[in-house]
Design a protein around this motif. Structure first.
Motif, short mmCIF file in Angstrom:
data_model
loop_
_atom_site.label_atom_id
_atom_site.label_comp_id
_atom_site.label_asym_id
_atom_site.label_seq_id
_atom_site.Cartn_x
_atom_site.Cartn_y
_atom_site.Cartn_z
N PHE A 21 23.75 65.49 92.09
CA PHE A 21 24.47 65.65 93.35
C PHE A 21 25.64 66.58 93.11
CE2 PHE A 21 22.39 61.51 93.48
CZ PHE A 21 21.69 61.61 94.68
N ARG A 22 25.47 67.81 93.55
CA ARG A 22 26.47 68.85 93.34
C ARG A 22 27.04 69.31 94.68
NH1 ARG A 22 25.16 71.32 88.25
NH2 ARG A 22 24.86 69.58 86.81
N ALA A 23 28.05 70.15 94.60
CA ALA A 23 28.64 70.70 95.82
C ALA A 23 27.63 71.55 96.58
CB ALA A 23 29.87 71.54 95.47
N GLU A 24 26.68 72.13 95.86
CA GLU A 24 25.64 72.94 96.51
C GLU A 24 24.58 72.10 97.19
OE1 GLU A 24 26.41 73.02 93.34
OE2 GLU A 24 27.52 74.90 93.04
N GLY A 25 24.61 70.79 96.99
CA GLY A 25 23.61 69.90 97.56
C GLY A 25 22.86 69.16 96.47
N VAL A 58 17.36 75.74 81.27
CA VAL A 58 17.42 74.92 82.48
C VAL A 58 17.35 75.79 83.73
CG1 VAL A 58 18.92 73.40 83.83
CG2 VAL A 58 18.72 73.08 81.36
N ARG A 59 16.54 75.31 84.70
CA ARG A 59 16.50 75.94 86.00
C ARG A 59 16.78 74.86 87.05
NH1 ARG A 59 17.54 79.84 83.69
NH2 ARG A 59 16.05 81.38 82.87
N LEU A 60 17.90 75.00 87.75
CA LEU A 60 18.28 74.03 88.78
C LEU A 60 17.61 74.40 90.10
CD1 LEU A 60 22.11 73.61 88.02
CD2 LEU A 60 20.20 72.20 87.25
N ARG A 61 17.04 73.40 90.75
CA ARG A 61 16.31 73.66 91.99
C ARG A 61 16.79 72.70 93.08
NH1 ARG A 61 9.91 73.85 91.73
NH2 ARG A 61 10.49 75.56 90.32
N PRO A 62 17.20 73.25 94.23
CA PRO A 62 17.61 72.36 95.35
C PRO A 62 16.39 71.65 95.94
CG PRO A 62 17.61 74.66 96.04
CD PRO A 62 17.35 74.66 94.56
N VAL A 63 16.58 70.42 96.35
CA VAL A 63 15.49 69.62 96.93
C VAL A 63 16.00 68.92 98.19
CG1 VAL A 63 14.31 69.24 94.74
CG2 VAL A 63 16.07 67.63 95.48
N THR A 64 15.02 68.50 99.01
CA THR A 64 15.32 67.75 100.22
C THR A 64 14.74 66.35 100.08
OG1 THR A 64 15.27 69.74 101.58
CG2 THR A 64 15.03 67.63 102.73
N ILE A 65 15.59 65.33 100.21
CA ILE A 65 15.14 63.95 100.09
C ILE A 65 14.52 63.51 101.41
CG2 ILE A 65 15.85 61.56 99.72
CD1 ILE A 65 18.06 62.57 97.92
N GLY A 66 13.27 63.01 101.32
CA GLY A 66 12.60 62.51 102.51
C GLY A 66 12.85 61.04 102.75
N ARG A 67 12.81 60.25 101.67
CA ARG A 67 12.99 58.80 101.82
C ARG A 67 13.48 58.22 100.50
NH1 ARG A 67 8.65 54.53 102.33
NH2 ARG A 67 7.18 56.26 102.30
N ASP A 68 14.45 57.34 100.59
CA ASP A 68 14.99 56.66 99.42
C ASP A 68 14.25 55.35 99.22
OD1 ASP A 68 16.45 55.50 97.39
OD2 ASP A 68 18.39 55.95 98.26
#
Length: 361
Positions: A296-300, A312-322
């Motif tokens: 959980f970063r400032a970028e999302g 390392v390659r950081l990739r943004p993701v979208t959470i659908g369901r916890d």
């Protein structure tokens, strides 16, 4: 001899420095564990908590002041629509009704006298025995008496309507779920009053569920679901979605939906709790990862992958369901990816890492 010893010592110290540097460099490279991403296309159907409510429910309050004279139905009793539940004794209202009847009789008598008087003066007017002004006055008095009769009738009707509220009746067929009064209790219409009876129609129940916004498009009337209750382990109750709120709650980000379920045997109790399993599955591109893999970063929200060069390659993701220990990723990953589990907070893009064995399944 001395020169040889000095040279040998210098070589040994240089070797030790190189070994220490190599050890320090190796320690500076983080060691990470990869974990395989699971496809979520066949994940468990969406399951959320819901609350049960009666199909119809009503609380009955006193509309008149008086004392509880009797009650005929108690909690748990099945009652038809219009059934009498209790009777309130209303001595003050009874006296007001008696006075209103007397006022109506007086108004009618006055109207009859005014009618005969107006008739006589109209006859006299035809022979010019009285003036037009005097005849108009008598006719005006008759109109006023007739209006007084209408007012007295309306007042009596109002009081009789209030008297009808002395009998508390079930507004629909259902079950008595509350009786809070006993014979002799003082009841009235003041502020802070408590309901005297409550009736609920539980032949069907409504189920309210707050659904995450990501599933709002799937919540259409006719969607099927199953209810499970802690007091009936292993039993499933079918339900059907009949409506939704049409808006996302800005405070919770949830979308409220309403379902209907038959309850002929009374197993579903209004006010209770149920797990609602919707017949909606995560999309084919969704994947599941451990919750510990998220950054959980400032970028999302991001996850860390490792390329072929060990960087390392950081990739943004979208959470659908916890799901608690794991989460459904709606966008940003594929089932072929492997992500770093429990990544250190200091992990940066392009940083060199060392893998701790093969990726876990």
């Amino acid at each position: 001899m001395a020169v040889t010893i000095v040279a040998t010592g210098g070589i040994s110290r240089a070797h030790d420095r190189d070994a220490a540097q190599r050890w320090s460099d190796a320690r500076a490279v983080p060691t990470v564990q990869l974990v395989a991403v699971d496809g979520a296309g066949a994940a468990d159907a969406l399951t959320l908590p819901g609350t049960l409510q009666a199909w119809n429910a009503a609380k009955l309050y006193a509309r008149v002041n008086g004392y509880m004279k009797s009650w005929s139905r108690d909690i748990g009793d099945r009652v038809p629509a219009g059934a009498a539940l209790g009777l309130i004794d209303t001595p003050e209202l009874d006296q007001q009704i008696a006075q209103a009847r007397a006022d109506l009789a007086s108004a009618k008598a006055g109207a009859e006298l005014a009618q005969s008087t107006a008739d006589r003066w109209n006859d006299l007017l035809s022979t010019a025995s009285v003036s037009r002004q005097e005849a108009d006055e008598k006719n005006g008095a008759l109109a006023a008496r007739r209006a007084a009769v209408l007012a007295a009738e309306a007042n009596l009707g109002r009081l009789l309507a209030m008297k009808s509220f002395a009998t508390l009746r079930a507004p629909f067929a259902g079950t008595v779920t509350l009786r809070s009064v006993d014979i002799g209790d003082l009841v009235g219409t003041g502020s802070g009053q408590q309901p005297l009876f409550a009736v609920a129609d539980t032949r069907k129940v409504r189920v309210y569920v707050n659904v995450p916004q990501g599933y709002a498009a799937e919540m259409k009337p006719g969607l099927t679901a199953e209810l499970s209750l802690p007091d009936y382990p292993g039993r499933r109750f079918p339900a059907r979605l009949i409506g939704n709120s049409g808006a996302i709650d800005g405070r919770t980000g949830a979308f409220q939906v309403q379902l209907a379920a038959d309850n002929a045997d009374g197993a579903l109790k209004p006010g209770g709790y149920a797990q609602v399993r919707f017949d909606v599955r995560d999309g084919g591109d969704a994947v599941r990862v451990p919750a510990s893999a998220l950054l959980f970063r400032a970028e999302g929200t991001q996850v860390a992958l490792v390329d072929a060069d060990g960087r390392v390659r950081l990739r943004p993701v979208t959470i659908g369901r916890d799901l608690g220990q794991s989460v459904i990723i709606a966008a940003g990953l594929t089932a072929r990816d492997k992500v770093v589990d429990n990544p250190p907070d200091s992990l940066a893009e392009g940083e060199k890492v060392r893998l701790l064995g093969p990726a876990r399944g």
